[in-house]
Design an enzyme around this catalytic site. Structure first.
Site, short mmCIF file in Angstrom:
data_model
loop_
_atom_site.label_atom_id
_atom_site.label_comp_id
_atom_site.label_asym_id
_atom_site.label_seq_id
_atom_site.Cartn_x
_atom_site.Cartn_y
_atom_site.Cartn_z
N LEU A 37 0.83 -1.20 0.00
CA LEU A 37 0.00 0.00 0.00
C LEU A 37 0.87 1.25 0.00
O LEU A 37 1.85 1.32 0.73
CB LEU A 37 -0.85 0.01 1.26
CG LEU A 37 -2.20 -0.64 1.13
CD1 LEU A 37 -3.02 -0.35 2.36
CD2 LEU A 37 -2.91 -0.14 -0.11
N SER A 38 0.47 2.21 -0.78
CA SER A 38 1.29 3.41 -0.88
C SER A 38 1.14 4.27 0.37
O SER A 38 0.22 4.12 1.16
CB SER A 38 0.86 4.23 -2.08
OG SER A 38 -0.26 5.00 -1.73
N LYS A 39 2.07 5.17 0.52
CA LYS A 39 2.07 6.04 1.70
C LYS A 39 0.85 6.95 1.76
O LYS A 39 0.37 7.29 2.82
CB LYS A 39 3.31 6.92 1.70
CG LYS A 39 4.55 6.21 2.19
CD LYS A 39 4.63 6.22 3.70
CE LYS A 39 5.65 5.27 4.24
NZ LYS A 39 5.34 3.85 4.01
N ARG A 40 0.34 7.35 0.59
CA ARG A 40 -0.63 8.44 0.64
C ARG A 40 -1.89 8.06 1.41
O ARG A 40 -1.98 8.32 2.60
CB ARG A 40 -0.94 8.97 -0.75
CG ARG A 40 -0.98 10.49 -0.72
CD ARG A 40 -1.20 11.09 -2.05
NE ARG A 40 -2.51 11.74 -2.19
CZ ARG A 40 -3.03 12.61 -1.36
NH1 ARG A 40 -2.42 12.92 -0.26
NH2 ARG A 40 -4.20 13.15 -1.59
N HIS A 41 -2.85 7.45 0.75
CA HIS A 41 -4.06 7.15 1.52
C HIS A 41 -4.03 5.79 2.19
O HIS A 41 -4.44 5.64 3.32
CB HIS A 41 -5.27 7.27 0.62
CG HIS A 41 -5.44 8.65 0.13
ND1 HIS A 41 -5.51 8.97 -1.19
CD2 HIS A 41 -5.48 9.82 0.79
CE1 HIS A 41 -5.60 10.28 -1.31
NE2 HIS A 41 -5.59 10.82 -0.12
#
Ligand code: GLU
Length: 486
Positions: A253-257
């Site tokens: 999972l990416s850092k953003r959301h």
């Protein structure tokens, strides 16, 4: 009559509640609500050093914000409490003693160094690291010697011989774990602390859990928990392991959301209904095409047999799109109140932000295009400043625009003369003027946008002009006309 469904979410209060646990919580909650069952919040705080009360608060606040109400839990109690592992230590240790007494567990005095040496030896032999069982064969003299050296014993589960452990998973189907992949695992550490797999097995039993629905990162723990239950004569619950959540690039999972805490999503301006809707579709689908579900619809339609095995992809663009849908169509009063608060926080010191009716018009216009409530701050700035705050690009494009001075004069004329000062009338006047000047419509519209908003993009220009009002527009056009050309 079938037993009442009892499910739980058991987060560890060692950090803010992340998306994986929220999704697991959601699926449990929906399943409980759909089945008329009980949803339990359990706090997995056996790791005393890393567990913090503020994280437990964060967990509860996150679920509360999402409207996921629990029926039994640490703060509200319930018939089978307590619901914090730290309050159940006696229970775990008594059960460990019972297993010791029955020969189903044994004490192990191996030191960390000895275990590490044995791990390395296994690695050199290219074998999976397994406890070699040396403390199974100790004499009383050995034990006495260790005790006299001041060594502290851990308690290990004595892995019985037998066929593979079978997890008959409601999502994954039949999963087999050969005993060779397990070992005599620790159930109580040498510092006296019972471990997750052991505590959890007892919790499921004591809390009368009927279904364990959790991320498939726990699938490898399940056989251990089942073995502990078997040793204690407990019938295991049904298991349902949810597919992983991956980022859009099919990686972590990416850092953003995706990697954010839930309350950060709230602060950014996501609506709880949108987050629930989005998370529900991470692994579950209704009919492979319906995307929008209210919480009530989810509660009415969720079922485990429509949860897939394939990893779910956390698509931030989709979350933003969904949130935009809920901002446009969700409860107007609540959304407007939130947007007003965000405008006050961003521009409260500016005079126009004190004009409630004007703020209402700004909101009505911008709400249409928002993807998060938080965007309202920066997007609305030009409505509240007396002077335009120029984006460099807008300024440069205006300066280099062919016939800019002539165009601004024409737009000034339109703004002065158009009556009523409505988007429709303004647009008609712009069209007529463009034609009479031999310009494309856009050639008139863009410079007008730069001059009145200081930006290259934004909401419908004619609506923005209407909200700004004739006087503000004229003042801005006059200052733009004084900017030096490129
Ligand atoms: N505390 C564990 C976690 O947060 C619980 C896993 C489970 O549901 O058993 O991952």
């Amino acid at each position: 009559m079938a037993d009442t469904v009892r499910v739980r979410i058991a987060p560890s209060p060692t950090g803010t509640l992340h998306i994986g646990n929220v999704r697991a919580g959601l699926f449990n909650w929906l399943f409980a609500r759909r089945m008329g069952g009980v949803f339990i919040l359990r706090i997995d705080d056996t790791d005393a050093a890393r567990s913090k009360p503020e994280y437990e608060e964060n967990i509860k606040a996150s679920f509360r914000w999402l409207g996921m109400d629990w029926d039994e839990g640490p703060d509200i109690g319930g018939p089978f409490g307590p619901y914090r592992q730290s309050e159940r230590m006696d229970r775990y240790l008594t059960a460990a003693e019972r297993l010791l007494a029955e020969g189903k567990a044994f004490r192990c005095w191996c030191t960390a160094e000895e275990l590490e040496a044995s791990r390395q030896a296994a690695a050199r032999r290219k074998e999976a690291p397994r406890y070699d069982g040396r403390c199974l064969n100790l004499t009383d003299a050995d034990r006495a010697k260790f005790e006299s050296e001041g060594r502290k014993a851990a308690i290990r589960f004595r892995l019985p011989e037998g066929p593979p452990v079978i997890v008959d998973d409601l999502i994954r189907g039949r999963v087999e774990m050969p005993r060779g992949m397990l070992d005599h695992f620790i159930i109580v550490r040498s510092d006296g602390k019972p471990v997750y797999n052991f505590c959890t097995a007892l919790d499921e039993a004591d809390h009368r859990i009927t279904h364990v629905i959790r991320g498939d990162d726990h699938l490898s723990n399940t056989p251990k928990q089942m073995l502990v239950m078997e040793a204690l004569g407990i019938t295991p619950p049904r298991y349902a392991h949810l597919p992983q959540i991956l980022g859009i690039d099919k990686a972590r999972l990416s850092k953003r959301h995706g990697a954010q805490g839930v309350l950060e999503l709230r602060d950014e301006g996501f609506l709880p209904e949108a987050v629930l809707n989005f998370l529900a579709l991470l692994g579950w689908s209704y009919d492979d095409k319906t995307e929008l579900f209210t919480p009530a619809e989810l509660k009415a339609s969720f079922s485990l047999d429509r949860v897939g095995k394939a990893p779910a992809v956390f698509d931030e663009t989709k979350l933003l799109w969904m949130n935009g849908q809920y901002i446009r169509n969700g409860p107007a009063e609540r959304i407007e109140a939130d947007l007003r608060a965000r405008i006050a926080a961003a521009h409260g010191a500016l005079p126009a932000a004190g004009d409630a009716a004007y703020v209402g018009r700004v909101i009505a216009l911008l709400r249409e295009s928002l993807k998060t409530l938080g965007e309202i701050g920066p997007l609305s700035e030009f409505f509240f400043r007396d002077e335009v705050v120029w984006e460099d690009e807008a300024k440069a494009r205006l300066a280099g625009w062919p016939r800019a001075a002539e165009i601004l004069a024409a737009v000034t004329g339109i703004v002065k003369d158009t009556s009523p000062f409505t988007p429709e009338a303004l647009e008609a006047a712009f069209r007529a003027k463009a034609e009479s000047m031999g310009l494309k419509f856009k050639e008139l519209v863009h410079p007008a946008r730069f001059a009145t908003t200081g930006r290259v993009a934004g909401p419908s220009l004619f609506h923005a002009l209407e909200v700004l009002g004739r006087d503000r527009c004229l003042a801005r056009l006059a200052s733009a006309a004084k900017l030096p050309p490129a």
